[in-house]
Design a protein around this motif. Structure first.
Motif, PDB file in Angstrom:
ATOM      1  N   LEU A 106       0.252  -1.514   0.099  1.00 14.71           N
ATOM      2  CA  LEU A 106      -0.118  -0.183   0.335  1.00 14.71           C
ATOM      3  C   LEU A 106       0.716   1.230   0.213  1.00 14.71           C
ATOM      4  O   LEU A 106       0.355   2.629  -0.842  1.00 14.71           O
ATOM      5  N   ASP A 107       2.255   0.889   1.393  1.00  9.14           N
ATOM      6  CA  ASP A 107       2.629   2.767   0.498  1.00  9.14           C
ATOM      7  C   ASP A 107       3.161   2.966  -0.303  1.00  9.14           C
ATOM      8  O   ASP A 107       3.408   3.620  -0.992  1.00  9.14           O
ATOM      9  N   GLN A 108       3.485   1.844  -0.942  1.00 12.28           N
ATOM     10  CA  GLN A 108       4.274   1.601  -2.545  1.00 12.28           C
ATOM     11  C   GLN A 108       3.586   2.239  -3.812  1.00 12.28           C
ATOM     12  O   GLN A 108       3.262   2.651  -4.733  1.00 12.28           O
ATOM     13  N   PHE A 109       1.937   2.524  -3.438  1.00  9.17           N
ATOM     14  CA  PHE A 109       0.716   1.958  -3.895  1.00  9.17           C
ATOM     15  C   PHE A 109       0.332   3.111  -4.440  1.00  9.17           C
ATOM     16  O   PHE A 109       0.763   4.006  -4.937  1.00  9.17           O
ATOM     17  N   ILE A 110       0.276   4.057  -3.074  1.00  7.40           N
ATOM     18  CA  ILE A 110       0.098   5.436  -2.745  1.00  7.40           C
ATOM     19  C   ILE A 110       1.137   6.691  -3.740  1.00  7.40           C
ATOM     20  O   ILE A 110       1.094   7.002  -4.344  1.00  7.40           O
ATOM     21  N   ASP A 111       2.691   6.077  -3.623  1.00 10.43           N
ATOM     22  CA  ASP A 111       3.402   7.173  -3.618  1.00 10.43           C
ATOM     23  C   ASP A 111       3.227   6.885  -5.865  1.00 10.43           C
ATOM     24  O   ASP A 111       3.507   7.983  -6.175  1.00 10.43           O
TER      25      ASP A 111
ATOM     26  N   GLU B 259      -4.118   6.590   7.150  1.00 11.23           N
ATOM     27  CA  GLU B 259      -4.337   5.428   7.664  1.00 11.23           C
ATOM     28  C   GLU B 259      -4.063   4.249   7.989  1.00 11.23           C
ATOM     29  O   GLU B 259      -3.911   3.755   8.334  1.00 11.23           O
ATOM     30  N   LEU B 260      -3.079   4.280   6.782  1.00  9.79           N
ATOM     31  CA  LEU B 260      -1.400   3.010   6.853  1.00  9.79           C
ATOM     32  C   LEU B 260      -1.261   3.544   8.088  1.00  9.79           C
ATOM     33  O   LEU B 260      -0.992   2.805   8.976  1.00  9.79           O
ATOM     34  N   ALA B 261      -0.487   4.158   9.032  1.00  6.98           N
ATOM     35  CA  ALA B 261       0.095   4.491   9.914  1.00  6.98           C
ATOM     36  C   ALA B 261      -1.280   4.211  11.163  1.00  6.98           C
ATOM     37  O   ALA B 261      -0.697   3.455  11.436  1.00  6.98           O
ATOM     38  N   PHE B 262      -2.381   4.536  11.224  1.00  2.00           N
ATOM     39  CA  PHE B 262      -3.226   3.894  12.717  1.00  2.00           C
ATOM     40  C   PHE B 262      -2.985   2.375  11.931  1.00  2.00           C
ATOM     41  O   PHE B 262      -2.921   1.778  13.244  1.00  2.00           O
ATOM     42  N   SER B 263      -2.940   2.141  10.650  1.00  5.74           N
ATOM     43  CA  SER B 263      -3.399   0.641  11.028  1.00  5.74           C
ATOM     44  C   SER B 263      -2.433   0.498  11.002  1.00  5.74           C
ATOM     45  O   SER B 263      -1.721  -1.093  11.887  1.00  5.74           O
ATOM     46  N   LYS B 264      -0.913   0.064  11.075  1.00  2.00           N
ATOM     47  CA  LYS B 264       0.042   0.005  11.536  1.00  2.00           C
ATOM     48  C   LYS B 264       1.223   0.803  13.117  1.00  2.00           C
ATOM     49  O   LYS B 264       2.221   0.241  13.226  1.00  2.00           O
ATOM     50  N   GLN B 265       0.050   1.039  13.807  1.00  2.00           N
ATOM     51  CA  GLN B 265       0.068   1.707  15.041  1.00  2.00           C
ATOM     52  C   GLN B 265       1.062   2.534  15.477  1.00  2.00           C
ATOM     53  O   GLN B 265       1.067   2.869  16.407  1.00  2.00           O
ATOM     54  N   ASN B 266       1.089   3.296  14.259  1.00  2.00           N
ATOM     55  CA  ASN B 266       2.320   3.827  13.891  1.00  2.00           C
ATOM     56  C   ASN B 266       1.681   5.727  14.739  1.00  2.00           C
ATOM     57  O   ASN B 266       1.093   6.645  13.188  1.00  2.00           O
ATOM     58  N   TYR B 267       1.024   6.357  15.409  1.00  2.00           N
ATOM     59  CA  TYR B 267       0.047   7.256  15.999  1.00  2.00           C
ATOM     60  C   TYR B 267       0.383   8.536  15.194  1.00  2.00           C
ATOM     61  O   TYR B 267      -0.282   9.225  14.981  1.00  2.00           O
ATOM     62  N   ASP B 268       1.808   8.365  16.234  1.00  2.00           N
ATOM     63  CA  ASP B 268       2.620   9.529  16.044  1.00  2.00           C
ATOM     64  C   ASP B 268       2.485  10.514  13.948  1.00  2.00           C
ATOM     65  O   ASP B 268       2.398  11.117  13.870  1.00  2.00           O
ATOM     66  N   SER B 269       2.838   9.177  13.513  1.00  2.00           N
ATOM     67  CA  SER B 269       2.271   9.132  12.192  1.00  2.00           C
ATOM     68  C   SER B 269       1.384   9.649  11.518  1.00  2.00           C
ATOM     69  O   SER B 269       1.174  10.939  10.750  1.00  2.00           O
ATOM     70  N   CYS B 270       0.528   8.785  12.045  1.00  2.00           N
ATOM     71  CA  CYS B 270      -0.804   8.819  11.782  1.00  2.00           C
ATOM     72  C   CYS B 270      -1.144  10.742  11.802  1.00  2.00           C
ATOM     73  O   CYS B 270      -1.808  11.461  11.143  1.00  2.00           O
TER      74      CYS B 270
ATOM     75  N   TYR C  15      -4.399  11.615   3.613  1.00  2.39           N
ATOM     76  CA  TYR C  15      -5.842  10.931   4.193  1.00  2.39           C
ATOM     77  C   TYR C  15      -4.936   9.739   4.142  1.00  2.39           C
ATOM     78  O   TYR C  15      -4.895   8.559   5.015  1.00  2.39           O
ATOM     79  N   SER C  16      -4.558   9.385   2.988  1.00  2.00           N
ATOM     80  CA  SER C  16      -4.150   7.587   2.724  1.00  2.00           C
ATOM     81  C   SER C  16      -3.008   7.376   3.797  1.00  2.00           C
ATOM     82  O   SER C  16      -2.800   5.872   4.194  1.00  2.00           O
ATOM     83  N   LYS C  17      -2.067   7.783   3.662  1.00  2.00           N
ATOM     84  CA  LYS C  17      -1.103   7.699   4.086  1.00  2.00           C
ATOM     85  C   LYS C  17      -1.051   7.565   6.042  1.00  2.00           C
ATOM     86  O   LYS C  17      -0.645   6.903   7.278  1.00  2.00           O
TER      87      LYS C  17
END
Length: 157
Positions: free
Chosen positions: A14-19, A40-51, A36-38
């Protein structure tokens, strides 16, 4: 595509797809869609700061991005134990929804139900867990039902 890839946990893809494919989006809302997509991706990976960083970069010209980001923000505050910020943001979002005349009544009710259920979970005691879970199940118009059930289980255990 973003929601589906998150559901099947294809995060790197997904990260590659977005880019790779964001260049095909209209320049008018490209940055907003990417952030917004990134988020959502960061949230799903539990990377809340990035989210939260990506949410802060969304311009909110699209109401769906704004509303979705508010839900993601509430969930991020819960995940990081920022309960004061969660309560404040929840109250603010509920007031915004009640006052907003541009959101369809059905969608507004769906979002208000989410907020009401989350508020109920936050103020309930463990001995009320079964009632809270019943209320979640009985509420037909809601978003993030699985997440609300999980939060109720965690907080009220």
């Amino acid at each position: 595509v973003v929601k589906l890839a998150i559901r099947v946990k294809r995060y790197q893809w997904l990260d590659q797809f977005i880019d790779q494919y964001s260049v095909y989006l209209s320049p008018n809302f490209r940055e907003e869609a990417i952030n917004y997509s990134k988020a959502e991706l960061a949230f799903s990976k539990q990377n809340y700061d990035s989210c939260l960083q990506h949410i802060n970069q969304v311009n909110f010209t699209d109401p769906q991005y704004f509303l979705g980001s508010r839900i993601m923000l509430l969930k991020s505050f819960y995940a990081t134990d920022a309960l004061d910020a969660l309560s404040s943001q929840l109250a603010s979002f509920m007031m915004f929804l009640r006052r907003n005349k541009k959101i369809s009544n059905d969608y507004k009710q769906t979002l208000l139900n989410f907020c009401s259920l989350l508020h109920l979970i936050l103020r309930s005691r463990p001995d009320k867990k079964d009632k809270v879970l019943q209320k979640i199940e009985a509420t037909k118009q809601k978003v993030e039902g699985d997440w609300l059930r999980q939060v109720a289980q965690e907080m009220l255990s």
